[in-house]
Design an enzyme around this catalytic site. Structure first.
Site, PDB file in Angstrom:
ATOM      1  N   ASP A  49       0.863  -1.179   0.000  1.00 45.49           N
ATOM      2  CA  ASP A  49       0.000   0.000   0.000  1.00 45.49           C
ATOM      3  C   ASP A  49       0.902   1.233   0.000  1.00 45.49           C
ATOM      4  O   ASP A  49       2.128   1.132   0.080  1.00 45.49           O
ATOM      5  CB  ASP A  49      -0.964  -0.033   1.184  1.00 45.49           C
ATOM      6  CG  ASP A  49      -0.263   0.153   2.509  1.00 45.49           C
ATOM      7  OD1 ASP A  49       0.966   0.363   2.515  1.00 45.49           O
ATOM      8  OD2 ASP A  49      -0.928   0.082   3.543  1.00 45.49           O
ATOM      9  N   ASP A 109      -7.692  -7.285   0.972  1.00 43.09           N
ATOM     10  CA  ASP A 109      -6.677  -7.486   2.010  1.00 43.09           C
ATOM     11  C   ASP A 109      -7.298  -7.079   3.326  1.00 43.09           C
ATOM     12  O   ASP A 109      -8.197  -6.227   3.363  1.00 43.09           O
ATOM     13  CB  ASP A 109      -5.443  -6.608   1.772  1.00 43.09           C
ATOM     14  CG  ASP A 109      -5.678  -5.192   2.276  1.00 43.09           C
ATOM     15  OD1 ASP A 109      -6.396  -4.434   1.600  1.00 43.09           O
ATOM     16  OD2 ASP A 109      -5.200  -4.850   3.381  1.00 43.09           O
ATOM     17  N   CYS A 128     -12.216 -27.739   6.683  1.00 46.38           N
ATOM     18  CA  CYS A 128     -10.950 -27.088   6.309  1.00 46.38           C
ATOM     19  C   CYS A 128      -9.832 -28.119   6.260  1.00 46.38           C
ATOM     20  O   CYS A 128      -9.754 -28.998   7.111  1.00 46.38           O
ATOM     21  CB  CYS A 128     -10.629 -25.999   7.332  1.00 46.38           C
ATOM     22  SG  CYS A 128      -9.094 -25.125   7.019  1.00 46.38           S
ATOM     23  N   CYS A 153      -6.499 -27.213   6.217  1.00 44.07           N
ATOM     24  CA  CYS A 153      -5.225 -26.551   6.536  1.00 44.07           C
ATOM     25  C   CYS A 153      -4.441 -27.401   7.543  1.00 44.07           C
ATOM     26  O   CYS A 153      -4.976 -28.320   8.156  1.00 44.07           O
ATOM     27  CB  CYS A 153      -5.465 -25.141   7.093  1.00 44.07           C
ATOM     28  SG  CYS A 153      -5.951 -25.076   8.825  1.00 44.07           S
ATOM     29  N   CYS A 166      -6.056 -27.640  11.016  1.00 42.51           N
ATOM     30  CA  CYS A 166      -7.235 -28.509  11.115  1.00 42.51           C
ATOM     31  C   CYS A 166      -6.900 -29.968  10.848  1.00 42.51           C
ATOM     32  O   CYS A 166      -7.554 -30.861  11.383  1.00 42.51           O
ATOM     33  CB  CYS A 166      -8.327 -28.006  10.168  1.00 42.51           C
ATOM     34  SG  CYS A 166      -9.054 -26.442  10.745  1.00 42.51           S
ATOM     35  N   HIS A 201      -4.928 -20.942  10.141  1.00 43.19           N
ATOM     36  CA  HIS A 201      -6.261 -21.452   9.788  1.00 43.19           C
ATOM     37  C   HIS A 201      -7.140 -20.344   9.214  1.00 43.19           C
ATOM     38  O   HIS A 201      -7.815 -20.544   8.198  1.00 43.19           O
ATOM     39  CB  HIS A 201      -6.943 -22.078  11.001  1.00 43.19           C
ATOM     40  CG  HIS A 201      -8.410 -22.223  10.800  1.00 43.19           C
ATOM     41  ND1 HIS A 201      -8.941 -23.197   9.978  1.00 43.19           N
ATOM     42  CD2 HIS A 201      -9.460 -21.475  11.237  1.00 43.19           C
ATOM     43  CE1 HIS A 201     -10.258 -23.047   9.940  1.00 43.19           C
ATOM     44  NE2 HIS A 201     -10.597 -22.013  10.686  1.00 43.19           N
TER      45      HIS A 201
END
Lengths: 375, 375
Positions: B89, B262, B300, B302, B305, B331
């Site tokens: 940014d 974002d 999930c 990930c 998880c 996660h």
């Protein structure tokens, strides 16, 4: 559990422990996962750093999350997601460091939780039952630990009770899957160390720890006591020096015939910005490193050293970013595990003396001496 | 940079950005790496969570570690070890949130560092030069951000200056490798949003952001402004809604024709114990989870998880263990990235409306509304 002594080089030993959750090549360093986590690191991180076996603390797990949750979870391995071997200490070291919050009697020790002041009691029997309930590979007997320097009567009493409790702990065993190790006490007194070792060896445990060191004595005193004690332990059982975790102390102790080590030192240093290398230690926050685009340790192949520079880590620590402690803890453990791996190869190949002299020749003036604080 | 619009479903768009450091499939969520690190996570973690592009903050990097170190390091990618695309940014949002620590003039803005009070100046030219020096894939123009609710004159002035600065930023470009996106301002005023969009579109930037939202307005106001603004942006350029990061807000905004997002929300929640799921959010510290041996989110895949239970994460947070924030941040990012992936597939396969309705049908009463705080 089965222990095989594969090679020796003087007193130094190259061995192998076969445990329910896997094989551990010795000498080995066990990262400390106090509260069912090696601070900031995952099981995958630990594997990546070549850790073979992890230590967790009975005292901390007893208080939180407590036995009920750990059993419901299916044991400590499943709870923390680590499928390799686990050793738990007995809680003795932590309870006896509570000072005025505990009361010792012949059958056990009452103590107040450091978390909420609640009352608890450890006995030789219930600490074994707790560790077995967690399903760990190696459990430690409850021992009586004395802060050094100590008067002879206090040391004698700790040896007496530790032997009596070891016998009771041995009788309390109820699981084939958890090997119980005894802990030799006796402070820096040669005669007491020998007596403690002899009494415990007579009880025929599958492994022996040397406890009551790294608790206030000098490094030389610690080394002398470890060397002396190791000489009184059977050669066909693993030997574990508790609370030792600098490169130099470990190499020295391997040279005395020790097989196993644990310490919060690498992770505590990692959280505080202190980088360990074979050649010595340094503080990553020092101004010199803000523009240093080399890895933390050019001889290290850990994820941190493969991926990031000292300048980046310096930036993370200066910015208070949690990734810094994580990356440096990972590196510090990897350094110790890699020194262990090289040490094992050196013992096998007959180059142990050269390896030891090379590592001990480095300057250790920057190593901290208080390596056994509770995390 | 090249942007290809591949599919549409109503206003929702499925696109592809080709950037110097890789291809980004849109719609996409960009995890925020404020100080050259997504808090607690490594580049490997981000890849594992399917992140394609990472955001970093010019304001923070300008102050620490500063341009010199970032250039010496070989750019931001090498410094932080992330080899995928990076968007920075412009620092406008942070500087204008400093309130009484900054002074605006027509050519730029003077401000005092929140770290040490040192004086700095951002101009449209020097913020572009800084971002180009870092070698990022996408740079943002310096914009004038107004806290809402705001009076019309303040909004008009922000639109006027933002357009003038965008023109100067465009003229200041010196690198082919960094695409510069403009930022539409105008608060909640329909006429001003349209004017801002029209003025910036006339300057022909490769992409457009919708700024000045998530700064105090209601969720409905934010959605209306995003939808309105998107309608005034060219269909062949990517559209980026800044500071939006809940599942529901993102799905709603994709439905308005937004391609990029974002927010610190998933990582800030992760550090505070707030778990994000498709079905809503919950606090892992709640007593209910201490005995819950299911994963954080059963849908999930990930690392968190796949490996750990809610009971374990509850224990980590209750014990103050740094692994907790790390695992939950990972996660939460994975959830958003997975929702984005499913959303892209839904747009491709003609099932976007059903996907959107399914996700928006869930209860969002537990989502926080302040999603745009500076980390």
């Amino acid at each position: 559990m089965r222990f095989t002594l594969l090679h020796t080089a003087g007193a130094a030993r190259r061995g192998r422990m076969e445990l329910p959750h896997g094989t551990v090549e010795t000498p080995t360093f066990m990262p400390v996962g106090t509260a069912a986590t090696v601070k900031g690191l995952t099981p995958d991180d630990l594997r990546g750093a070549r850790a073979q076996i992890v230590l967790a603390n009975t005292y901390h797990l007893w208080l939180r999350p407590g036995r009920e949750i750990l059993v419901e979870a299916g044991g400590l391995h499943r709870f923390m997601g680590w499928d390799g071997p686990i050793l738990t200490d007995s809680g003795g070291f932590q309870v006896f460091s509570l000072q005025d919050r505990r009361t010792l009697d012949d059958a056990g020790v009452d103590f107040k939780s450091h978390l909420d002041g609640s009352l608890h009691r450890f006995t030789p029997e219930n600490t074994i039952a707790f560790q077995e309930a967690l399903g760990v590979d190696i459990a430690m007997v409850l021992d009586v630990c004395v802060k050094l320097p100590a008067e002879l009567p206090a040391l004698e009493e700790s040896v007496r009770l530790t032997s009596a409790w070891a016998q009771r702990a041995r009788a309390a065993r109820a699981s084939e899957r958890t090997a119980v190790f005894a802990i030799v006490q006796g402070g820096l007194d040669e005669r007491l160390r020998e007596r403690s070792a002899r009494e415990l060896v007579a009880l025929d445990f599958p492994g022996y720890a040397i406890g009551g060191l790294s608790v206030g004595e000098t490094r030389e005193e610690m080394r002398a006591a470890a060397r002396l004690t190791a000489a009184h332990l059977p050669s066909n059982k693993p030997r574990y020096l508790m609370g030792v975790g600098t490169v130099r102390d470990i190499v020295t102790a391997v040279d005395c015939g020790i097989d196993m080590f644990d310490c919060v030192y690498p992770t505590r240093c990692g959280r505080n910005g202190r980088a360990m290398t074979r050649a010595g230690e340094f503080h990553i926050r020092n101004a010199a490193y803000t523009h240093d685009f080399s890895p933390v340790d050019a001889t290290c192949d850990c994820y941190t050293c493969r991926t990031f520079t000292r300048a980046y880590l310096a930036h993370l620590f200066r910015s208070g970013e949690m990734l810094g402690p994580r990356l440096l803890s990972l590196h510090n453990i990897a350094v110790l595990e890699d020194v262990m791996r090289e040490g094992r190869e050196a013992i096998e190949s007959g180059s142990w003396d050269a390896f030891r002299d090379r590592l001990l020749g480095s300057d250790d003036s920057r190593e901290a001496s208080d390596t056994a604080l509770i995390e």
